[in-house]
Structures are given as C-alpha cells and as structure tokens.
Design a protein around this motif. Structure first.
Motif, PDB file in Angstrom:
ATOM      1  N   LYS A   2      23.876 -54.598   8.504  1.00 21.56           N
ATOM      2  CA  LYS A   2      24.244 -54.774   7.103  1.00 21.56           C
ATOM      3  C   LYS A   2      23.704 -56.099   6.576  1.00 21.56           C
ATOM      4  CE  LYS A   2      26.784 -53.122   3.624  1.00 21.56           C
ATOM      5  NZ  LYS A   2      26.650 -51.775   3.077  1.00 21.56           N
ATOM      6  N   LEU A   3      22.990 -56.051   5.451  1.00 24.50           N
ATOM      7  CA  LEU A   3      22.478 -57.241   4.777  1.00 24.50           C
ATOM      8  C   LEU A   3      23.184 -57.369   3.439  1.00 24.50           C
ATOM      9  CD1 LEU A   3      20.477 -59.598   4.477  1.00 24.50           C
ATOM     10  CD2 LEU A   3      18.838 -57.965   3.523  1.00 24.50           C
ATOM     11  N   ILE A   4      23.920 -58.449   3.259  1.00 25.02           N
ATOM     12  CA  ILE A   4      24.640 -58.687   2.005  1.00 25.02           C
ATOM     13  C   ILE A   4      23.876 -59.719   1.178  1.00 25.02           C
ATOM     14  CG2 ILE A   4      26.762 -59.546   0.955  1.00 25.02           C
ATOM     15  CD1 ILE A   4      27.052 -56.827   2.255  1.00 25.02           C
ATOM     16  N   VAL A   5      23.710 -59.417  -0.099  1.00 24.33           N
ATOM     17  CA  VAL A   5      23.013 -60.297  -1.037  1.00 24.33           C
ATOM     18  C   VAL A   5      24.017 -60.746  -2.090  1.00 24.33           C
ATOM     19  CG1 VAL A   5      21.084 -60.526  -2.639  1.00 24.33           C
ATOM     20  CG2 VAL A   5      20.891 -58.987  -0.657  1.00 24.33           C
ATOM     21  N   VAL A   6      24.261 -62.047  -2.168  1.00 20.29           N
ATOM     22  CA  VAL A   6      25.188 -62.603  -3.158  1.00 20.29           C
ATOM     23  C   VAL A   6      24.373 -63.276  -4.249  1.00 20.29           C
ATOM     24  CG1 VAL A   6      27.030 -64.273  -3.589  1.00 20.29           C
ATOM     25  CG2 VAL A   6      27.034 -62.930  -1.477  1.00 20.29           C
ATOM     26  N   SER A   7      24.492 -62.783  -5.469  1.00 18.37           N
ATOM     27  CA  SER A   7      23.764 -63.330  -6.612  1.00 18.37           C
ATOM     28  C   SER A   7      24.746 -63.886  -7.630  1.00 18.37           C
ATOM     29  CB  SER A   7      22.905 -62.239  -7.266  1.00 18.37           C
ATOM     30  OG  SER A   7      22.354 -62.689  -8.491  1.00 18.37           O
ATOM     31  N   ALA A   8      24.538 -65.151  -8.004  1.00 20.48           N
ATOM     32  CA  ALA A   8      25.423 -65.793  -8.984  1.00 20.48           C
ATOM     33  C   ALA A   8      24.780 -65.866 -10.360  1.00 20.48           C
ATOM     34  CB  ALA A   8      25.805 -67.194  -8.507  1.00 20.48           C
ATOM     35  N   GLY A   9      23.767 -65.046 -10.604  1.00 17.16           N
ATOM     36  CA  GLY A   9      23.139 -65.024 -11.924  1.00 17.16           C
ATOM     37  C   GLY A   9      24.111 -64.588 -13.001  1.00 17.16           C
ATOM     38  N   LEU A  10      23.933 -65.138 -14.185  1.00 16.65           N
ATOM     39  CA  LEU A  10      24.855 -64.839 -15.281  1.00 16.65           C
ATOM     40  C   LEU A  10      24.264 -63.916 -16.329  1.00 16.65           C
ATOM     41  CD1 LEU A  10      26.395 -68.397 -15.862  1.00 16.65           C
ATOM     42  CD2 LEU A  10      27.290 -66.510 -14.476  1.00 16.65           C
ATOM     43  N   GLY A  11      22.941 -63.903 -16.446  1.00 11.49           N
ATOM     44  CA  GLY A  11      22.296 -63.099 -17.473  1.00 11.49           C
ATOM     45  C   GLY A  11      21.958 -61.705 -16.992  1.00 11.49           C
ATOM     46  N   SER A  12      21.459 -60.896 -17.928  1.00 11.30           N
ATOM     47  CA  SER A  12      20.979 -59.554 -17.596  1.00 11.30           C
ATOM     48  C   SER A  12      19.811 -59.232 -18.538  1.00 11.30           C
ATOM     49  CB  SER A  12      22.095 -58.522 -17.747  1.00 11.30           C
ATOM     50  OG  SER A  12      21.614 -57.235 -17.417  1.00 11.30           O
ATOM     51  N   PRO A  13      18.587 -59.252 -18.031  1.00  7.61           N
ATOM     52  CA  PRO A  13      18.196 -59.474 -16.635  1.00  7.61           C
ATOM     53  C   PRO A  13      18.367 -60.929 -16.225  1.00  7.61           C
ATOM     54  CG  PRO A  13      16.261 -59.341 -18.003  1.00  7.61           C
ATOM     55  CD  PRO A  13      17.423 -59.022 -18.898  1.00  7.61           C
ATOM     56  N   SER A  14      18.347 -61.150 -14.925  1.00  8.15           N
ATOM     57  CA  SER A  14      18.602 -62.481 -14.379  1.00  8.15           C
ATOM     58  C   SER A  14      17.497 -62.861 -13.405  1.00  8.15           C
ATOM     59  CB  SER A  14      19.957 -62.481 -13.651  1.00  8.15           C
ATOM     60  OG  SER A  14      20.080 -63.594 -12.799  1.00  8.15           O
ATOM     61  N   SER A  15      16.925 -64.062 -13.582  1.00  6.79           N
ATOM     62  CA  SER A  15      15.915 -64.529 -12.627  1.00  6.79           C
ATOM     63  C   SER A  15      16.542 -64.771 -11.255  1.00  6.79           C
ATOM     64  CB  SER A  15      15.247 -65.816 -13.138  1.00  6.79           C
ATOM     65  OG  SER A  15      16.197 -66.855 -13.298  1.00  6.79           O
ATOM     66  N   ARG A  17      18.973 -62.919  -9.914  1.00  6.01           N
ATOM     67  CA  ARG A  17      19.025 -61.584  -9.278  1.00  6.01           C
ATOM     68  C   ARG A  17      17.633 -61.150  -8.863  1.00  6.01           C
ATOM     69  NH1 ARG A  17      21.932 -56.657  -9.100  1.00  6.01           N
ATOM     70  NH2 ARG A  17      20.682 -55.386  -7.668  1.00  6.01           N
ATOM     71  N   LEU A  18      16.619 -61.466  -9.654  1.00  4.67           N
ATOM     72  CA  LEU A  18      15.254 -61.097  -9.295  1.00  4.67           C
ATOM     73  C   LEU A  18      14.835 -61.776  -7.997  1.00  4.67           C
ATOM     74  CD1 LEU A  18      12.535 -59.761  -9.874  1.00  4.67           C
ATOM     75  CD2 LEU A  18      11.966 -61.719 -11.340  1.00  4.67           C
ATOM     76  N   LEU A  19      15.139 -63.069  -7.863  1.00  8.07           N
ATOM     77  CA  LEU A  19      14.806 -63.769  -6.628  1.00  8.07           C
ATOM     78  C   LEU A  19      15.580 -63.177  -5.453  1.00  8.07           C
ATOM     79  CD1 LEU A  19      13.409 -66.007  -5.062  1.00  8.07           C
ATOM     80  CD2 LEU A  19      15.258 -67.562  -5.766  1.00  8.07           C
ATOM     81  N   ALA A  20      16.855 -62.884  -5.668  1.00 11.04           N
ATOM     82  CA  ALA A  20      17.673 -62.283  -4.605  1.00 11.04           C
ATOM     83  C   ALA A  20      17.080 -60.954  -4.147  1.00 11.04           C
ATOM     84  CB  ALA A  20      19.101 -62.090  -5.097  1.00 11.04           C
ATOM     85  N   ASP A  21      16.657 -60.130  -5.089  1.00 13.95           N
ATOM     86  CA  ASP A  21      16.083 -58.829  -4.747  1.00 13.95           C
ATOM     87  C   ASP A  21      14.775 -58.990  -3.977  1.00 13.95           C
ATOM     88  OD1 ASP A  21      18.156 -57.525  -5.966  1.00 13.95           O
ATOM     89  OD2 ASP A  21      17.074 -57.043  -7.802  1.00 13.95           O
ATOM     90  N   ARG A  22      13.954 -59.952  -4.384  1.00 10.29           N
ATOM     91  CA  ARG A  22      12.674 -60.150  -3.707  1.00 10.29           C
ATOM     92  C   ARG A  22      12.870 -60.698  -2.289  1.00 10.29           C
ATOM     93  NH1 ARG A  22       8.075 -62.867  -7.322  1.00 10.29           N
ATOM     94  NH2 ARG A  22       7.002 -62.471  -5.337  1.00 10.29           N
ATOM     95  N   LEU A  23      13.850 -61.559  -2.113  1.00  5.58           N
ATOM     96  CA  LEU A  23      14.153 -62.053  -0.767  1.00  5.58           C
ATOM     97  C   LEU A  23      14.644 -60.922   0.128  1.00  5.58           C
ATOM     98  CD1 LEU A  23      15.909 -65.415  -1.695  1.00  5.58           C
ATOM     99  CD2 LEU A  23      13.695 -65.177  -0.549  1.00  5.58           C
ATOM    100  N   ALA A  24      15.506 -60.080  -0.415  1.00  9.76           N
ATOM    101  CA  ALA A  24      16.004 -58.947   0.366  1.00  9.76           C
ATOM    102  C   ALA A  24      14.872 -58.003   0.736  1.00  9.76           C
ATOM    103  CB  ALA A  24      17.081 -58.209  -0.420  1.00  9.76           C
ATOM    104  N   ALA A  25      13.988 -57.723  -0.216  1.00  9.89           N
ATOM    105  CA  ALA A  25      12.864 -56.830   0.051  1.00  9.89           C
ATOM    106  C   ALA A  25      11.966 -57.401   1.142  1.00  9.89           C
ATOM    107  CB  ALA A  25      12.067 -56.596  -1.230  1.00  9.89           C
ATOM    108  N   ALA A  26      11.754 -58.712   1.127  1.00 15.86           N
ATOM    109  CA  ALA A  26      10.913 -59.355   2.142  1.00 15.86           C
ATOM    110  C   ALA A  26      11.536 -59.231   3.526  1.00 15.86           C
ATOM    111  CB  ALA A  26      10.690 -60.821   1.787  1.00 15.86           C
ATOM    112  N   ALA A  27      12.857 -59.341   3.603  1.00 18.09           N
ATOM    113  CA  ALA A  27      13.533 -59.205   4.899  1.00 18.09           C
ATOM    114  C   ALA A  27      13.514 -57.764   5.389  1.00 18.09           C
ATOM    115  CB  ALA A  27      14.976 -59.702   4.790  1.00 18.09           C
ATOM    116  N   LEU A  28      13.695 -56.817   4.475  1.00 15.50           N
ATOM    117  CA  LEU A  28      13.792 -55.414   4.866  1.00 15.50           C
ATOM    118  C   LEU A  28      12.455 -54.833   5.310  1.00 15.50           C
ATOM    119  CD1 LEU A  28      16.258 -54.191   2.101  1.00 15.50           C
ATOM    120  CD2 LEU A  28      16.747 -54.568   4.520  1.00 15.50           C
ATOM    121  N   VAL A  29      11.369 -55.537   5.064  1.00 21.94           N
ATOM    122  CA  VAL A  29      10.078 -55.124   5.614  1.00 21.94           C
ATOM    123  C   VAL A  29      10.107 -55.185   7.136  1.00 21.94           C
ATOM    124  CG1 VAL A  29       7.639 -55.783   5.827  1.00 21.94           C
ATOM    125  CG2 VAL A  29       8.727 -55.753   3.579  1.00 21.94           C
TER     126      VAL A  29
END
Length: 216
Positions: A2-15, A17-29
C-alpha cells in the motif's frame, strides 16, 4: 503493498496534488503497490474537531489508519511563511506517535519561488525525523518556474525510484531496474546507504559489512 499519498494542496487544480501524483507515478513504475490519495483539504474540519475534542471523526480516523498501515508514504505540502502549511502540520500532529516509525517517507513541496527550496530540509525533514520515519535522501521541491523543466522530471524520477526500492526492501519484494530489467535483490534497511549510481540508484549495505570494512 500500500502506497499512501498525503496532499495538503488547497486549490483545485492544485500544483501540490500534481507533484504528489507525479511522485506516486514515478514510484509505481518500479514497485507493484496500491496507491491511495488523502486530500487534507477535504479533512480540514475533521482535523480541527480532533484537535479540540481528542476524538477523530470517522473519515479522519480512516485516513489515519491508512497512513499507519501503509508500506510507504508520500507527503507533499505547499509552502506558507517559508514552512509547511498549518493544515499539513495539523494532520501529522494528530497522527499516532508510532504510526510512522520506520516507514519510508518521500517528501515534496511546492512554492511560487525557488527561494523556498530548502523547506524540505529545514522544516519537513526534522518533522518526520521526530516522528521516527525513514525519510528518503531525495526530497523534491517544485517552484512555479520548474514545471516542464527536465530538472524537475529527473528529481521526481530519482525520488520515486528511491521510494520504490525502500518499500521493496522493507516488504521483501523485488524492484525491476528500468535500464537492465533485472530484479534488484531485496535488502535489509538496517544498513548504511551508499551510492552506486549518482544518477538514479543506491544500495543498502548491511551495517556489519560496513563495520568490517572500516576495521581493515
């Protein structure tokens, strides 16, 4: 796993959250894990209630349990007043004191200027060290001008690879190498980190082996 991603971004869209998603994608490779994203903005009221009452509402309790049960954690915050956001800090204030002990944690932060690039080192790393987490060597800060640049993409790739290998070492899984497609043998995390390739890799050397080399 299990990989948990905690994002404290306040906006939508959020930079953030974007960084969090890209980090997760890099790990899941590199590791076969089930990702789950926790958006702290959706839990802001519950976090405040927990701070006041000492009892977490159901949604917050589920998020705290997910973090405690994770094999790896990605934690990303926007920068406020040269540090992590209050919402980010409040979430980790209410987490159980032993929940992150020995858990691999990848740190990330976003901000409007490169002047805050050390926030991961002078603010975030001490926080997670206090929580006894296993904070990864590479943290990723993304300023506004970094998006779309090769340098940010390279840092994300390196950090994601590090997280995948730490998770695999802790769980006994194998991580495929993107260059050779050979599996990386699981290793104990109770060792010293030594670089084998400054660009994208490291190995964990058992402490006994390091000590024996020093005695020669």
């Amino acid at each position: 796993m299990k990989l948990i991603v905690v994002s404290a971004g306040l906006g939508s869209p959020s930079s953030t959250r974007l960084l969090a998603d890209r980090l997760a994608a890099a790990a899941l490779v590199h590791v076969d894990a089930e990702p789950e994203v926790i958006e702290l903005r959706d839990l802001a009221t519950e976090i405040a209630q927990h701070l006041v009452t000492g009892f977490p509402p159901a949604r917050l309790a589920a998020a705290l349990d997910a973090v405690a049960a994770a094999d790896g954690l990605i934690a990303v915050t926007p920068v406020f007043a040269a540090s992590y956001s209050g919402l980010f800090k409040s979430f980790f204030d209410v987490i159980d004191k032993d929940a992150l002990t020995g858990k691999p944690v990848l740190l990330g932060a976003t901000g409007g200027t490169a002047r805050h690039s050390l926030v991961t080192e002078h603010a975030m790393r001490p926080l997670f060290t206090h929580l006894r987490a296993l904070v990864l060597p590479t943290a990723v800060y993304a300023a506004s001008e970094d998006w779309g640049e090769d340098g940010l993409a390279q840092r994300i790739t390196r950090a994601g690879t590090e997280l995948a290998r730490f998770i695999a070492s802790a769980t006994g899984a194998a991580v495929p190498d993107v260059d050779t497609t050979e599996a990386i043998a699981p290793r104990s995390l109770t060792g010293a980190i030594t670089s084998t390739d400054p660009a994208d890799g490291f190995e964990v050397v058992p402490f006994e082996q390091r000590l024996a080399a020093l005695r020669r």
